[in-house]
Design an enzyme around this catalytic site. Structure first.
Site, PDB file in Angstrom:
ATOM      1  CG  HIS A 356       9.749-105.269  32.983  1.00 24.93           C
ATOM      2  ND1 HIS A 356      10.550-103.631  32.992  1.00 24.93           N
ATOM      3  CD2 HIS A 356       9.500-105.605  32.198  1.00 24.93           C
ATOM      4  CE1 HIS A 356      10.774-104.295  31.452  1.00 24.93           C
ATOM      5  NE2 HIS A 356      10.222-104.862  31.279  1.00 24.93           N
ATOM      6  CE  LYS A 544       6.714 -91.794  41.132  1.00 22.82           C
ATOM      7  NZ  LYS A 544       8.127 -92.170  40.312  1.00 22.82           N
ATOM      8  NE  ARG A 545      -1.352 -98.089  38.440  1.00 23.23           N
ATOM      9  CZ  ARG A 545      -1.939 -99.028  38.559  1.00 23.23           C
ATOM     10  NH1 ARG A 545      -1.838 -99.645  36.951  1.00 23.23           N
ATOM     11  NH2 ARG A 545      -2.395-100.215  38.628  1.00 23.23           N
ATOM     12  CE  LYS A 550       5.532 -97.675  41.105  1.00 22.03           C
ATOM     13  NZ  LYS A 550       6.141 -96.948  40.429  1.00 22.03           N
ATOM     14  CB  THR A 652      10.743 -94.672  33.192  1.00 24.22           C
ATOM     15  OG1 THR A 652       9.615 -95.150  32.646  1.00 24.22           O
ATOM     16  CG2 THR A 652      11.303 -95.953  32.498  1.00 24.22           C
ATOM     17  CE  LYS A 656       9.037 -91.254  30.670  1.00 27.96           C
ATOM     18  NZ  LYS A 656       7.404 -91.944  30.979  1.00 27.96           N
TER      19      LYS A 656
HETATM   20  C1  26W Z   1       0.751-109.790  37.241  1.00 25.53           C
HETATM   21  C2  26W Z   1       0.550-108.666  36.792  1.00 25.53           C
HETATM   22  C3  26W Z   1       1.548-107.533  37.067  1.00 25.53           C
HETATM   23  C4  26W Z   1       1.702-106.669  36.008  1.00 25.53           C
HETATM   24  C5  26W Z   1       2.924-105.679  36.123  1.00 25.53           C
HETATM   25  C6  26W Z   1       3.116-108.035  37.540  1.00 25.53           C
HETATM   26  C7  26W Z   1       3.935-107.419  37.577  1.00 25.53           C
HETATM   27  C8  26W Z   1       3.905-106.262  36.677  1.00 25.53           C
HETATM   28  C9  26W Z   1       4.583-104.653  35.690  1.00 25.53           C
HETATM   29  C10 26W Z   1       6.803-105.854  35.377  1.00 25.53           C
HETATM   30  C11 26W Z   1       5.359-104.021  36.662  1.00 25.53           C
HETATM   31  C12 26W Z   1       5.827-102.691  35.903  1.00 25.53           C
HETATM   32  O1  26W Z   1       5.427-102.193  35.242  1.00 25.53           O
HETATM   33  N1  26W Z   1       7.207-102.742  36.267  1.00 25.53           N
HETATM   34  C13 26W Z   1       8.024-101.099  36.364  1.00 25.53           C
HETATM   35  O2  26W Z   1       8.963-101.157  34.553  1.00 25.53           O
HETATM   36  C14 26W Z   1       9.168-100.230  34.189  1.00 25.53           C
HETATM   37  C15 26W Z   1      10.203-100.364  33.560  1.00 25.53           C
HETATM   38  O3  26W Z   1      10.741-101.284  33.298  1.00 25.53           O
HETATM   39  C16 26W Z   1      10.386 -99.754  35.843  1.00 25.53           C
HETATM   40  O4  26W Z   1      10.882 -98.834  35.105  1.00 25.53           O
HETATM   41  C17 26W Z   1       9.396 -99.704  36.436  1.00 25.53           C
HETATM   42  O5  26W Z   1      10.730 -99.278  38.498  1.00 25.53           O
HETATM   43  C18 26W Z   1       9.168-101.073  37.431  1.00 25.53           C
HETATM   44  O6  26W Z   1       8.132-101.005  38.805  1.00 25.53           O
END
Ligand code: 26W
Length: 811
Positions: A356, A544-545, A550, A652, A656
């Protein structure tokens, strides 16, 4: 689908209410009314749930297990009513008791067990699996505290714990008889028995994993799947009070707390990895419990373990559940006594992995020392996986030690989870076309050359049931009046709306719907904050975050520029705009928190400046979460999707907004590209650097933000405004943002894209002047949004990765 008469429902509700609270309905509080309603609806669901499980056991169809550290469900009541097909009956029945269904819905705490995109995607996927009759189960952690609650105090983010369970959770069921034991620490005793080596885990610390199950109701199809979340408890039932005398009670309490801490909190870091042992414990805890319960269930119904991979698929949502690979190996070998080769075949055939993010700082790597102490048997297995794999690498890439080191699972004293995830699964997918290409050609290119057939793309999606039918009922009604309701089961049928979007009358209707949604949001904002929003302004939304990539900063600089323009010329001919921001920053992410403060200071300055505040307003809505998103998105005119190209894997919220009839201003990043391809260039506003330009700078250097700062007057002025006291009397207040842009050479190319962004915003302003044309664009966006339903995504996972039998009972 549940058929229910209003009178029957009324009777059932009244009975439920009286039984639960021992009083008449009109004597109770809204919380009591909500509790009775939730409990009644769960009764209806339970029948469907039991039937679904019975059916699965009879048909023996392939079970999909979606392992994820995060499930960001939001509220469930409205969704369940919609999917059961009893929303209207329920609303009308309650109205007869003078109860407003919406008011009750708002009393439900959001189930906020996720950070952002990854967790919300998991929730959309559960909804789609249930609605498509796929036997899909979620597996995760029941965090006692969800994602923190954000308060804004003096313009700054303050984190408050999210005690979401304090009033109970009507949807979950504790299943103590399905608990599993998870083992930490200790040693492994290796013995030879009849010529075979056996491995016995001794002196370990046992932890009880207790499952809480939540039904996931499919859309009008009599299916309720299961989300199973694990909670950590001590294996000992109660304290031994006799130990009190021995002065050991406090120790026992301390021990209980330390065990329960495993499922206590959700890590609030999004895209930033920290090698904390508690997180590794969390990962193994839920993965081990989940895999054990899968095998137990499989065997209970007589499954032949050698055929396991034909009957189950385990999907790992990012690298967080990667330990599913060695855990499954462990059980197959140590408990089921299969050979390494057989266990490996079954494991890799069962497991698939989604990546992701390409942000390097998000890559999970565990120090070997920590890993081996906590998980000695699992470490042995990982070591063996690595040994076999490196033999293959050595044969293929003799002498290329750098390359082998990069690709190895164990290297530089660390366990590299992404490498383990790729090696141990049969499918690796990215979440949008560009993202998958970057994985293949850049990020994971060595692994791609080794395993080209494993890599594939599955562009993300969102459930149109929650994000359109439920949260934008006005728009859904307009769609049904024009194109009928086939789009509910076949979301790509939304395309029939394209023709209507070109009609003036429909454009006026779309405008009416948007105004209504804006009024609804404005009313809520007013009730909560006392702020009056200008309905006649463009609602320009960036939610968003909060993260540097971003680029909320880019939006801020543009507002600062507009402010300067308006101060110089208050009669400047522009559409009034309200800039709406919302989002949480990771508690330890100083820069992101500084951005929140900047937004609030800009809001303070412009909203209170009578020279500009008729045309320019800024608002930061606190505590962004699923239910707030459901209020904001239908009310949006302009959707901001302005990440640095290559950095947003998919996004995503972009989908929406489009589905809710907003125009998008975007860089060619993530799924924005596919949105553009769907709607056509004239129905989206694109700007900024291309992926090739960005990758070129990243690889070869040559970017100088200070050069732009020195040469570009507009940039110079707004960047200067960050540190000259315009927005805060303490001139150093936004120094970290300034330094990021100038001193540290603007890692995310904010200044590089600034001019293009301003030009794109001018284009938006021009388009908005013609209401009919604007609404035509919005309508075309809605019409083309069906492809971004998570139903499409899930069908692709089901056929392309999981090999589930698709039985379209409801199509
Ligand atoms: C280890 C810490 C950590 C925590 C969360 C690393 C990575 C994450 C996630 C992978 C971050 C995340 O939410 N990524 C998002 O995933 C969405 C669903 O696929 C995408 O639409 C977003 O672009 C992406 O940033």
């Amino acid at each position: 689908m549940l058929t229910l008469e209003k009178e029957t429902f009324k009777k059932a509700y009244e009975n439920k209410y009286k039984n639960l609270h021992g009083q008449e309905i009109n004597e109770g509080s809204n919380s009591q009314k909500y509790e009775a309603l939730g409990s009644l609806i769960k009764d209806y669901v339970i029948r469907i749930w039991m039937n679904t499980n019975k059916n699965y056991n009879i048909t023996g169809e392939k079970q999909v297990y979606y392992f994820s550290m995060e499930f960001l469900l939001g509220r469930l009541l409205g969704d369940v009513l919609l999917n059961l097909g009893i929303m209207d009956v329920c609303r009308d029945a309650l109205a007869d008791f003078n109860i407003d269904l919406r008011e009750l819905e708002e009393l439900e705490q959001d189930q906020g067990l996720g950070n952002g995109g990854l967790g919300r995607l998991a929730a959309c996927f559960l909804d789609s699996m249930a609605s498509l009759n796929i036997a899909g189960n979620g597996c995760g952690i029941r965090y006692k505290y969800g994602f923190f609650e954000q308060k804004i105090i003096d313009g700054k983010q303050v984190e408050v714990s999210d005690n979401w369970l304090k009033e109970g959770n009507v949807w979950e069921r504790k299943k103590i008889n399905k608990a599993e034991i998870v083992k930490f620490g200790g040693e492994v005793k290796v013995q030879e028995l009849n010529g075979n080596l056996t491995f016995t885990h001794v002196n370990y610390e046992p932890i009880l994993a207790v499952p809480y199950d939540t039904p996931i109701v499919g859309y009008e199809n009599d299916v309720a799947n299961t989300l199973r979340l694990w909670s950590a408890e001590t294996v000992y039932n109660d304290f031994d009070y006799s130990s009190f005398n021995r002065g050991e009670l406090l120790k026992a309490i301390e021990y209980k707390n330390s065990v329960e801490s495993i499922s206590q909190i959700l890590y609030p870091e999004d895209s930033f990895y920290e090698g904390k042992i508690l997180r590794l414990k969390q990962q193994y805890f839920f993965v081990s419990a989940g895999i054990q319960s899968i095998i137990r269930h499989f065997k209970k119904y007589g499954g032949n373990i050698k055929l396991l991979d034909e009957k189950i698929a385990v999907h790992i949502n990012d690298t967080h559940p990667t330990l599913a690979i060695p855990e499954l190996m462990r059980i197959l070998m140590d408990d089921e006594e299969l050979s390494w080769e057989e266990a490996w075949r079954i494991t890799t055939n069962s497991i698939s992995y989604t990546n992701h993010t390409i942000l390097a700082e998000a890559l999970e790597k565990w120090p070997i020392e920590m890993f081996t102490k906590l998980l000695p048997r699992i470490y042995m297995i990982v070591k063996e996986i690595n040994r076999v794999y490196c033999e293959k690498l050595n044969a293929k890439y003799e002498g290329q030690s750098d390359k082998i080191n990069r690709m190895a699972i164990l290297a530089d004293g660390q366990v590299k989870m992404a490498n383990l995830a790729v090696v141990g699964s049969h499918s690796v997918n990215g979440v949008a076309k560009l993202h998958t290409e970057i994985l293949k050609k850049e990020e994971m290119k060595d692994l791609y050359y080794l395993y080209p057939n494993k890599f594939n793309n599955k562009t993300n999606g969102i459930t149109h049931r929650r994000w359109l039918l439920k949260s934008n009922q006005e728009l859904a009604s307009l769609l049904m009046e024009t194109i009928g309701d086939s789009f509910i089961k076949h979301p790509t049928d939304l395309i029939y709306f394209e023709k209507y979007a070109k009609e003036k009358g429909v454009q006026e209707e779309l405008n009416r719907v948007k105004i209504k949604n804006k009024q609804r949001l404005a009313k809520r904002v007013f009730n909560k904050t006392g702020i009056v929003m200008n309905i006649d302004s463009i609602f320009d939304v960036h939610v968003k975050r909060i993260h540097a990539y971003k680029r909320q900063t880019l939006n801020c600089l543009r507002i600062m520029h507009l402010y300067n323009q308006l101060k110089a010329n208050p009669s400047l001919d522009i559409n009034p705009r309200t800039f709406i921001f919302a989002g949480k920053a990771a508690p330890g992410y100083y820069l992101a928190k500084n951005v929140i403060e900047l937004i609030n200071c800009i809001a303070d300055t412009v909203n209170n400046d009578p020279r500009v505040n008729q045309k320019l307003n800024v608002i930061f809505l606190e505590n962004y979460k699923v239910s707030l998103a459901e209020d904001i998105i239908p009310a949006t005119d302009l959707s901001e999707q302005i990440s640095t190209t290559t950095k947003e894997a998919s996004g995503t919220s972009n989908m929406k907004f489009m589905m809710n009839g907003a125009v998008t201003i975007a860089t060619l990043d993530g799924a924005n590209i596919e949105i553009k391809d769907e709607v056509g260039e004239e129905n989206i506003v694109i700007f900024g650097m291309t992926a090739i330009e960005v990758l070129n700078y990243l690889q070869n250097g040559g970017y100088s933000s200070i050069g732009i700062y020195n040469e570009n007057k507009r940039v110079n002025r707004v960047v200067g405004d960050l540190i000259n006291g315009t927005y805060h009397k303490d001139k150093d207040r936004f120094k970290s943002i300034y330094d990021n842009l100038i001193t540290y050479n603007d890692e995310f190319f904010v200044l590089k894209d600034f001019d293009a962004y301003l030009a794109a915003q001018d284009k938006v302003d021009m388009l908005y002047r013609d209401m009919h044309n604007w609404q035509k664009i919005c309508g075309i966006n809605v019409a083309h949004s069906g492809i971004f339903s998570s139903d499409r995504t899930i069908q692709q996972y089901a056929t392309g990765i999981w090999g589930s039998e698709l039985i379209y009972k409801n199509l």
